[in-house]
Design an enzyme around this catalytic site. Structure first.
Site, PDB file in Angstrom:
ATOM      1  N   ASP A   1     -13.418 -14.347   5.383  1.00 36.83           N
ATOM      2  CA  ASP A   1     -12.000 -14.727   5.277  1.00 36.83           C
ATOM      3  C   ASP A   1     -11.439 -14.394   3.905  1.00 36.83           C
ATOM      4  O   ASP A   1     -10.238 -14.184   3.754  1.00 36.83           O
ATOM      5  CB  ASP A   1     -11.831 -16.216   5.574  1.00 36.83           C
TER       6      ASP A   1
ATOM      7  N   ARG B   1      -2.014 -21.532   6.902  1.00 39.14           N
ATOM      8  CA  ARG B   1      -3.464 -21.749   6.740  1.00 39.14           C
ATOM      9  C   ARG B   1      -3.855 -21.289   5.341  1.00 39.14           C
ATOM     10  O   ARG B   1      -3.341 -20.274   4.864  1.00 39.14           O
ATOM     11  CB  ARG B   1      -4.274 -20.990   7.821  1.00 39.14           C
TER      12      ARG B   1
ATOM     13  N   GLN C   1     -16.104 -21.380  17.949  1.00 37.11           N
ATOM     14  CA  GLN C   1     -15.579 -20.012  18.119  1.00 37.11           C
ATOM     15  C   GLN C   1     -16.651 -19.064  18.637  1.00 37.11           C
ATOM     16  O   GLN C   1     -16.347 -18.076  19.304  1.00 37.11           O
ATOM     17  CB  GLN C   1     -15.037 -19.465  16.792  1.00 37.11           C
TER      18      GLN C   1
HETATM   19  O1  MRU Z   1     -11.082 -20.558  11.304  1.00 32.07           O
HETATM   20  P1  MRU Z   1     -11.054 -19.179  11.904  1.00 32.07           P
HETATM   21  O2  MRU Z   1     -11.536 -19.136  13.319  1.00 32.07           O
HETATM   22  O3  MRU Z   1      -9.741 -18.488  11.681  1.00 32.07           O
HETATM   23  O4  MRU Z   1     -12.125 -18.425  10.994  1.00 32.07           O
HETATM   24  C1  MRU Z   1     -12.487 -17.092  11.191  1.00 32.07           C
HETATM   25  C2  MRU Z   1     -13.810 -16.833  10.578  1.00 32.07           C
HETATM   26  O5  MRU Z   1     -14.235 -17.502   9.674  1.00 32.07           O
HETATM   27  C3  MRU Z   1     -14.631 -15.768  11.130  1.00 32.07           C
HETATM   28  O6  MRU Z   1     -15.966 -16.142  10.938  1.00 32.07           O
HETATM   29  C4  MRU Z   1     -14.473 -14.428  10.551  1.00 32.07           C
HETATM   30  O7  MRU Z   1     -15.656 -13.998  10.061  1.00 32.07           O
HETATM   31  C5  MRU Z   1     -13.511 -14.125   9.500  1.00 32.07           C
HETATM   32  S1  MRU Z   1     -12.238 -13.229  10.236  1.00 32.07           S
HETATM   33  C6  MRU Z   1     -12.922 -11.754  10.867  1.00 32.07           C
END
Ligand code: MRU
Length: 369
Positions: A252, A97, A211
């Site tokens: 992220d 990712r 999510q």
């Molecule tokens: O695509 P994801 O579900 O992996 O993304 C996670 C996020 O963006 C969350 O909002 C989060 O704030 C970051 S990880 C604690």
């Protein structure tokens, strides 16, 4: 199941497995398969590098901190098979990712700490490192919660006379499921609830993968935290009506200047919060700061996911079966950016395990030991 007994978290008599745990007796990593939530609490074993890559890529595990720890276990599982596979494993995992910087942060720690170890001992050392990262993640997220609690206590003191609850708006899932335990933004909520602040969380559903609806609502319900699910466009309206006291989101990847990359839609919430004088905090471990990154728009790879996530929705039908339905005319073109950038000027502060700092270059520099 053995993983459930390995490291359960008991919250008010409710046993919740951690999103990831290592089972010594079976020499296996167990994860909660988040693609099955909220319909089924399924734990699956990760037994190989390929399992770890698949788990990250398919979002069985997700969330920046959890992706990093899973990757460290992936390095261990690769070295268990072939003690010379360090660079090949790092290379494979780094492609899973693109956006969360915790992935490259964890892989760099693996490279730094393992490349000088003699090959015969690398697997053993890799396991020790992955376990250390797992334990660190729990402590770091608990620390974020403690730092954020002080902010919420201050906020509640100024509101307690005029309202019955403290309204927090969150986006996506920055909870225990996005880390090994506690989470980032939700760690603050969990610590506040434990300190008996009357918190209530507005949960953005967070299309297209939902999510918020599927994961944040699930874990808040597990912990009996009052919450209400809203569609993604409601936040601004609630803010105008005085029904949001603070926004708390995760990240992220955050640049050394304080620009915050987080789940798509975060930026619009920050704009609305700014317009309504509502504090907008980002809770993140220092490992989510990319100290090498100055220019968020040019340097952060924004994940683009399949348009099918936008064109469909998956849920449970009246018979209790999982079903995917289509939402738009056949062959509709769809665009699906996973993340956006919230400029530092819209961020009230960064809540880290080392303290709350301004979203500025000097605030962030103060976090470096
Ligand atoms: O695509 P994801 O579900 O992996 O993304 C996670 C996020 O963006 C969350 O909002 C989060 O704030 C970051 S990880 C604690």
């Amino acid at each position: 199941m053995s993983a459930l007994s390995e490291s359960p978290v008991v919250i008010d008599q409710v046993t919740v497995p951690r999103s990831l745990c290592y089972d010594r007796s079976l020499d296996t990593v167990w994860i909660i398969n988040q693609t099955q939530l909220p319909y089924a609490l399924e734990q699956v074993p990760l037994k190989s590098l390929e399992d770890c890559c698949h788990a990250i890529r398919s979002m069985q595990v997700r969330g920046a901190p959890l992706i990093g720890v899973t990757a460290a276990y992936g390095v261990y599982l690769a070295l268990r098979e072939d003690c010379c596979a360090l660079e090949a494993a790092i290379n494979e995992l780094s492609k899973t990712r693109p956006t969360a910087v915790n992935l490259s942060w964890a892989l760099q720690r693996c490279r730094n700490e393992l490349s000088t170890v003699i090959t015969e001992e690398r697997a053993e050392q890799a396991l020790a490192l992955a376990q250390r990262l797992e334990a660190e993640d729990i402590a770091v997220c608990a620390g974020i919660g403690d730092q954020g609690l002080r902010l919420l206590e201050g906020l509640w003191q100024s509101r307690a006379e005029s309202q019955e609850r403290l309204n927090i708006l969150t986006h996506c899932n920055a909870g225990a499921l996005a880390a090994v335990d506690w989470g980032t933004a939700l760690a603050v909520v969990y610590k506040a609830a434990a300190a008996e602040l009357p918190v209530h969380v507005w949960v953005d559903e967070t299309r297209p993968r939902n999510q918020g609806a599927a994961l944040t609502c699930w874990e808040l319900a597990q912990r009996k935290i009052p919450h209400t699910l809203i569609v993604d466009n409601v936040g601004g309206h609630l803010m105008q009506r005085g029904q949001v006291d603070v926004c708390l989101v995760g990240s992220d990847r955050t640049t050394r200047r304080g620009d915050v990359c987080n789940k798509i839609g975060t930026y619009l919430k920050a704009l609305a919060a700014h317009d309504n004088d509502i504090p907008f905090y980002v809770a993140l471990p220092v490992s989510s700061i990319d100290f090498a990154c100055m220019d968020a728009h040019n340097d952060i790879p924004i994940e683009e996911r399949s348009g099918s996530e936008v064109l469909t929705a998956t849920g449970r039908n009246a018979a209790g079966e999982l079903q995917q339905i289509s939402l738009a005319p056949e062959a509709t073109p769809a665009s699906n950016y996973g993340f956006d950038i919230t400029p530092a000027r819209l961020v009230t502060g960064l809540i880290t395990e080392k303290g709350v700092v301004s979203a500025t270059e000097s605030g962030i520099a103060s976090l470096i030991d």
